[in-house]
Design a protein around this motif. Structure first.
Motif, short mmCIF file in Angstrom:
data_model
loop_
_atom_site.label_atom_id
_atom_site.label_comp_id
_atom_site.label_asym_id
_atom_site.label_seq_id
_atom_site.Cartn_x
_atom_site.Cartn_y
_atom_site.Cartn_z
N THR A 108 0.86 -1.19 0.00
CA THR A 108 0.00 0.00 0.00
C THR A 108 0.89 1.24 0.00
OG1 THR A 108 -1.73 -1.16 1.21
CG2 THR A 108 -1.80 1.26 1.22
N GLU A 162 1.02 5.26 0.34
CA GLU A 162 0.28 6.42 0.85
C GLU A 162 0.89 7.70 0.29
OE1 GLU A 162 0.54 6.15 5.04
OE2 GLU A 162 -0.93 4.53 5.22
N SER A 221 -4.46 6.62 -0.65
CA SER A 221 -3.67 5.40 -0.54
C SER A 221 -3.96 4.51 -1.74
CB SER A 221 -4.00 4.66 0.76
OG SER A 221 -5.37 4.31 0.79
N ARG A 269 3.47 -1.37 3.70
CA ARG A 269 2.97 0.02 3.61
C ARG A 269 4.16 0.98 3.48
NH1 ARG A 269 -1.89 2.41 4.63
NH2 ARG A 269 -2.70 0.37 5.23
#
Length: 631
Positions: free
Chosen positions: A41, A43, A48, A77
């Motif tokens: 993911t 951001e 996102s 992330r």
């Protein structure tokens, strides 16, 4: 953002599975749709993106480094808050990583180039990567075209400082300057192909089409605009083109800063903010103006507008001085509206309407141009030296005559201001040298208006103001008005009457009177001019002055003869009228008494009284009122 087309999906990067293509741009959290669950993911700000590591790592060196440097090998992330262009820019780069065709346009190429540099999407990680494609588009479609370069440069404003670090801004500015100079050279060569005469070609002004690239510069911020102008000036762009660009930019940038109702925002934070913006823009534009000269391509109306804005915005003294000098160099091209510069009142209720101090400096600059002319005189061609310095036909004298009329009109306008100090008005009236005015009617009219608006002026100031008027240069109509004007000092009224007597006597004798043209100046000395007109007179100037006086004398004699003919006709008709109406004796007796009093005044000054014949003819001189007075 730019137009993005999503084509058919190329073979999968991993070789195992392909993603379904999307027919439109979807929300960041909904893209892409995949049969494989997301393992990374990204951001970017508040958005996102649920993506996959392998497509991103195969083309982005930055994401690869972040994953390699992570302590946790199963990191899922990554935060990229500093992506230039934000989430939309990253979405374009991510689609490119997935093999989706991203169309490059003028509106998005700057963003794509910056985000490609940020993500390190170079040839080191993949062939024909995003950075290389953006560079190819810039070289083929942007740099060769001036308008496209300006549009991309505008996009770079929101991509600072990265667009500066990759030298995109500098390359765009250089491209604009090079293209502008090439266009100038091409247009010059095209003009040579035409068979216009030389004089005709000089009078043809270059046309500026509606899609002219110079108008596009108005969209740039002040910093980029300054850098572009400096670049085109260094490349040799003509000054008239630079002037047009500056005028267009000032019109567009200052137009939105004009307050419709100044009373609502005077002294408020909005007023201070507007003043600050105006001051910054005006000072920048003044610094970019072409070189100062008497033949500057910058229009007088534009210089006047800049000075008015500079005074209203409280610009620096150097900025206002620069504009005042430029206006002074071209003052003979100005009209009254150009020099009616409002004063910066700063909230005072007793301030003047117009900035007379600035106007005084501007006229002084024009009058002090003699030294510059003398320094450049040795560079002139011999054919240009046939003019006498002060002859009415010389270019310099014709300019001074234009400026004198301009000043007289300005004095008549500011004379209506009840807050104007007499000392400032008198300083302006005394500014020009004696030879600057052939006729003093304009100055007399302005002085008469000032005396009527300022009835409580001191007698010394009243006398000093009227002393600036040369009674010998007043027309008959002005003399008739002055002789009956109660606002004038007695000395001036007597002087006007005396000169009219002398004119009438010379007209009746039909010849020249050496006493009138010579000794009168000794009996009634005029004021010595201040400033540029004072000092010793050179032989060349003296000879030119004599020639000018001779021409004036011939014109004066011709006018007097015509006036004498009219007076004789009036005299015959009046005499016949008096014979028909019996009580003429009383009229002659009262007229004789008045003339005897007038001759008594002349005896006091040691002047020979006027003969009876001239006196009898003189009674018709002052019957006509002056039409141009405010009385």
């Amino acid at each position: 953002m730019g137009v993005i087309t999503v084509g058919e999906l190329k073979p999968s990067i991993s070789g195992k599975r392909s993603f379904r293509p999307s027919s439109s741009i979807r929300h960041a959290t909904e893209w892409p749709i995949s049969d494989v669950s997301s393992d990374l993911t990204i951001e970017v700000g508040a958005s996102s993106f649920a993506l996959h590591k392998f497509p991103l790592v195969s083309r982005s060196g930055r994401i690869r480094k972040l994953l390699l440097e992570a302590k946790d090998s199963k990191v899922s992330r990554v935060n990229l808050s500093a992506v230039p262009g934000g989430a939309e820019a990253f979405e374009l780069a991510a689609k490119f990583c997935y093999g989706i065709n991203v169309e490059l346009t003028v509106s998005n190429v700057a963003t794509i180039r910056c985000v490609a540099h940020f993500l390190e999407m170079t040839e080191d990680f993949a062939e024909k990567n995003l950075e290389a494609r953006a560079e190819a588009y810039l070289k083929e479609m942007v740099f060769p075209n001036t308008s496209n370069s300006i549009s991309v440069l505008k996009c770079c404003e929101s991509l600072l400082p990265l667009s500066e670090e990759i030298s995109l801004v500098n390359r765009l500015i250089n491209a604009i300057a090079n293209n502008a100079c090439k266009e100038q050279l091409t247009s010059g060569l095209l003009k040579l192909d035409h068979t216009f005469p030389a004089k005709t070609a000089q009078n043809i002004e270059p046309e500026t089409p509606s899609d002219w690239w110079g108008k596009s510069l108005a969209v740039l911020n002040l910093d980029f605009f300054q850098r572009v102008l400096s670049a085109v000036k260094s490349k040799g762009l003509k000054q008239d083109m630079i002037s047009k660009i500056l005028i267009n930019y000032a019109h567009n940038s200052l137009q939105g800063l004009v307050v419709r109702d100044p009373q609502l925002v005077k002294g408020s934070l909005l007023d201070l903010e507007l003043q600050k913006k105006q001051r910054v823009i005006v000072e920048a534009i003044v610094g970019l103006l072409p070189t100062q000269s008497r033949k500057s391509p910058v229009p007088m109306a534009f210089l006047s507008s800049l000075l008015k804005t500079a005074i209203a915005a409280s610009a620096t003294t150097s900025c206002r001085s620069d504009l005042e000098r430029r206006i002074g160099l071209q003052l003979d091209q100005a009209i009254l509206e150009d020099i009616l510069i409002p004063a910066n009142s700063h909230g005072s209720n007793h301030s003047t309407l117009y900035d007379t101090d600035s106007i005084l400096r501007i006229f002084s600059i024009f009058l002090n141009l003699d030294e510059d002319d003398d320094e450049d005189s040795h560079m002139r061609d011999e054919s240009e030296m046939v003019y006498d310095f002060d002859s009415p036909g010389s270019p310099k004298q014709s300019s001074i005559l234009k400026v004198s009329k301009l000043l007289d009109n300005f004095l008549a306008e500011v004379a209506l201001d009840s807050n104007l100090m007499p000392s400032k008005f008198i300083a302006l009236a005394e500014l020009l040298p004696d030879h600057a005015r052939i006729v003093s009617d304009g100055l007399y009219r302005a002085a008469d208006i000032f005396l009527k608006v300022h009835p409580n002026i001191k007698d010394s100031e009243r006398y000093r103001l009227c002393k600036t008027i040369d009674c010998q240069k007043l027309s008959q109509e002005a003399c008739s008005h002055a002789a009956q004007n109660e606002r004038l000092p007695v000395q001036m009224a007597v002087q006007v009457l005396y000169f009219e007597q002398i004119r009438l006597r010379n007209a009746m004798s039909g010849g020249h009177n050496q006493f009138f043209f010579g000794a009168i100046n000794g009996q009634f000395p005029q004021r010595s001019s201040s400033g540029a007109g004072s000092g010793a007179i050179s032989p060349r100037d003296n000879y030119a002055s004599v020639r000018r006086e001779n021409r004036e004398l011939k014109l004066e004699v011709a006018r007097m003869r015509m006036r004498l003919t009219d007076l004789e006709k009036d005299h015959v008709s009046m005499k016949q009228e008096l014979v028909r109406s019996h009580p003429a004796n009383k009229l002659f007796k009262s007229l004789a008494k008045k003339l005897s009093k007038l001759n008594a005044l002349f005896r006091i000054n040691g002047i020979k009284p006027i003969g009876g014949k001239a006196s009898s003819e003189n009674r018709f001189v002052f019957q006509k009122r002056w039409r141009h007075s405010v009385s």
